[in-house]
Design a protein around this motif. Structure first.
Motif, PDB file in Angstrom:
ATOM      1  N   ALA A  81       0.827  -1.213  -0.081  1.00 25.78           N
ATOM      2  CA  ALA A  81       0.120  -0.150   0.067  1.00 25.78           C
ATOM      3  C   ALA A  81       0.918   1.206   0.091  1.00 25.78           C
ATOM      4  O   ALA A  81       0.658   2.253  -0.685  1.00 25.78           O
ATOM      5  CB  ALA A  81      -0.888   0.089   1.292  1.00 25.78           C
ATOM      6  N   ASP A  82       1.926   1.432   0.735  1.00 26.44           N
ATOM      7  CA  ASP A  82       2.873   2.286   0.821  1.00 26.44           C
ATOM      8  C   ASP A  82       3.322   2.561  -0.634  1.00 26.44           C
ATOM      9  O   ASP A  82       3.483   4.006  -0.930  1.00 26.44           O
ATOM     10  CB  ASP A  82       4.023   2.241   1.943  1.00 26.44           C
ATOM     11  N   HIS A  85       0.852   4.183  -2.668  1.00 26.64           N
ATOM     12  CA  HIS A  85       0.778   5.512  -2.674  1.00 26.64           C
ATOM     13  C   HIS A  85       2.247   6.491  -3.040  1.00 26.64           C
ATOM     14  O   HIS A  85       1.696   7.450  -3.418  1.00 26.64           O
ATOM     15  CB  HIS A  85       0.467   5.769  -0.892  1.00 26.64           C
ATOM     16  N   ASP A  86       3.098   6.066  -2.814  1.00 26.59           N
ATOM     17  CA  ASP A  86       4.512   6.796  -3.189  1.00 26.59           C
ATOM     18  C   ASP A  86       4.110   7.163  -4.658  1.00 26.59           C
ATOM     19  O   ASP A  86       4.454   8.108  -5.203  1.00 26.59           O
ATOM     20  CB  ASP A  86       5.626   6.001  -3.010  1.00 26.59           C
ATOM     21  N   ASN A  89       1.366   9.388  -5.468  1.00 21.84           N
ATOM     22  CA  ASN A  89       1.571  10.719  -5.262  1.00 21.84           C
ATOM     23  C   ASN A  89       2.709  11.651  -5.984  1.00 21.84           C
ATOM     24  O   ASN A  89       2.979  12.570  -6.448  1.00 21.84           O
ATOM     25  CB  ASN A  89       2.262  10.841  -3.603  1.00 21.84           C
ATOM     26  N   GLU A 112      -6.870   4.116  -9.528  1.00 23.62           N
ATOM     27  CA  GLU A 112      -6.248   5.152  -8.602  1.00 23.62           C
ATOM     28  C   GLU A 112      -5.019   5.734  -9.185  1.00 23.62           C
ATOM     29  O   GLU A 112      -4.936   6.816  -8.949  1.00 23.62           O
ATOM     30  CB  GLU A 112      -6.066   3.985  -7.588  1.00 23.62           C
ATOM     31  N   TRP A 141      -4.864   2.595  -2.712  1.00 28.69           N
ATOM     32  CA  TRP A 141      -3.976   3.667  -3.560  1.00 28.69           C
ATOM     33  C   TRP A 141      -4.713   5.141  -3.588  1.00 28.69           C
ATOM     34  O   TRP A 141      -4.254   5.453  -4.615  1.00 28.69           O
ATOM     35  CB  TRP A 141      -3.301   3.129  -4.591  1.00 28.69           C
ATOM     36  N   GLY A 142      -5.446   5.287  -2.924  1.00 27.59           N
ATOM     37  CA  GLY A 142      -5.742   6.733  -2.779  1.00 27.59           C
ATOM     38  C   GLY A 142      -7.290   7.027  -3.054  1.00 27.59           C
ATOM     39  O   GLY A 142      -7.671   8.133  -2.899  1.00 27.59           O
ATOM     40  N   ARG A 146      -9.328  10.706  -3.484  1.00 27.16           N
ATOM     41  CA  ARG A 146      -9.273  11.244  -4.568  1.00 27.16           C
ATOM     42  C   ARG A 146     -10.575  11.308  -5.273  1.00 27.16           C
ATOM     43  O   ARG A 146     -10.898  12.404  -5.960  1.00 27.16           O
ATOM     44  CB  ARG A 146      -8.132  10.866  -5.405  1.00 27.16           C
TER      45      ARG A 146
END
Ligand code: CO8
Length: 256
Positions: A81-82, A85-86, A89, A112, A141-142, A146
């Motif tokens: 997940a991290d 997300h990176d 982003n 996403e 993932w957001g 969003r």
């Protein structure tokens, strides 16, 4: 960079292609890592527009890799997940506009990544959905953040709660994509759009994206303060002087 992600930078347009068609471009850990590296490379190359798309005839990105996720424990899922997300982003904060050229399936984590782009153009063959609920999970993932910032809140809730798969026309009607084009015209159309964005004054474009992103991050007063500072900060830049001088001298501007 793993061979499941390709990067091409031509005339300031960086095109990143997820190239794992046998798995419908699903993003496993290696592919996500390669995507992160490709974005960093595109930024180092001073790309002035970014295009994200998928290889093959069927898929943009069919989501996170379900086979890989089915084996993950909580710590591995957190790391996955991290990383996702990176990457999302990095797309959102890429210092130039990003366009998702949605050439087919855009499900779960694939949608996403499209949501993190500035603009979404769909082929008439595209299918989009936050389908995670069918797997007993939620978007990771957001999309829970969003999606309601892009479409109205109830539409976002319906998409996440029911996992509906929308065709391109319905996705356009709901505001998920900005435009729908014939499948065979998608690549050329998006490259033209990207070329047009890349020809805009780069410093002002970067500032415009940063300021628009702030509208999702802060209060109205904070965002307006950011805009004022950013606006004034452009004065004295080559493109500000050239753009205004060209208008006064009745000629086309020659941006940096
Ligand atoms: N992951 C892994 N492999 C996939 C995926 C996927 N998401 N999607 C398709 N594939 C593989 C299939 O297993 C198949 O492999 P094989 O040929 O080896 O059997 C190959 O791609 C072709 O797929 P199909 O035969 O199924 O092709 P169809 O055209 O019949 O169907 C579909 C296409 C409708 C797209 C179907 O494959 C499907 O429903 N895929 C899953 C779509 C999905 O649900 N995506 C969301 C995944 S969840 C997610 O993205 C969570 C994001 C947040 C993560 C947070 C981290 C913890």
């Amino acid at each position: 960079m793993a061979d499941t992600v390709r990067l091409d930078v031509t005339d300031g347009v960086a095109t990143v292609t997820i190239d794992r068609p046998d798995a419908l471009n699903a993003l496993n850990v290696d592919t996500l890592g390669a995507l992160r590296d490709a974005l960093a490379e595109a930024e180092d190359a001073d790309a002035r527009a970014l295009v994200l798309t998928g290889a093959g005839e069927k898929a943009f990105i069919a989501g996170a890799d379900i086979a890989a996720m089915s084996e993950m424990d909580t710590a591995e899922a957190q790391a996955y997940a991290d990383l996702g997300h990176d990457v999302a982003n990095a797309i959102e904060q890429f210092p130039a506009p990003a366009i998702a050229a949605i050439n087919g399936y855009a499900f779960g984590g694939g949608m996403e990544m499209a949501l993190a782009c500035d603009l979404r153009v769909a082929s008439e063959r595209a299918l989009l959905g936050q389908t995670e609920i069918d797997l007993g999970i939620i978007p990771g993932w957001g999309a829970t953040q969003r999606l309601p910032r892009l479409v109205d809140d109830e539409t976002a809730r319906r998409l996440v709660f029911f996992g509906d798969r929308l065709d391109a026309t319905d996705a356009h009607e709901e505001g998920l994509v900005g435009e729908v084009v014939a499948h065979d015209e998608l690549d050329d159309h998006v490259q033209d759009l990207a070329a047009e964005l890349a020809a805009q004054p780069a410093t002002a474009m970067r500032a415009a994206k940063e300021a628009l992103n702030q509208s999702h991050e802060t209060t109205l007063a904070g965002g307006l303060a950011f805009e004022r500072r950013t606006w004034a900060g452009l004065f004295g830049s080559h493109d500000q002087r050239e753009g205004m001088r060209a208008f006064v001298e009745d000629r086309d501007p020659d941006f940096e």
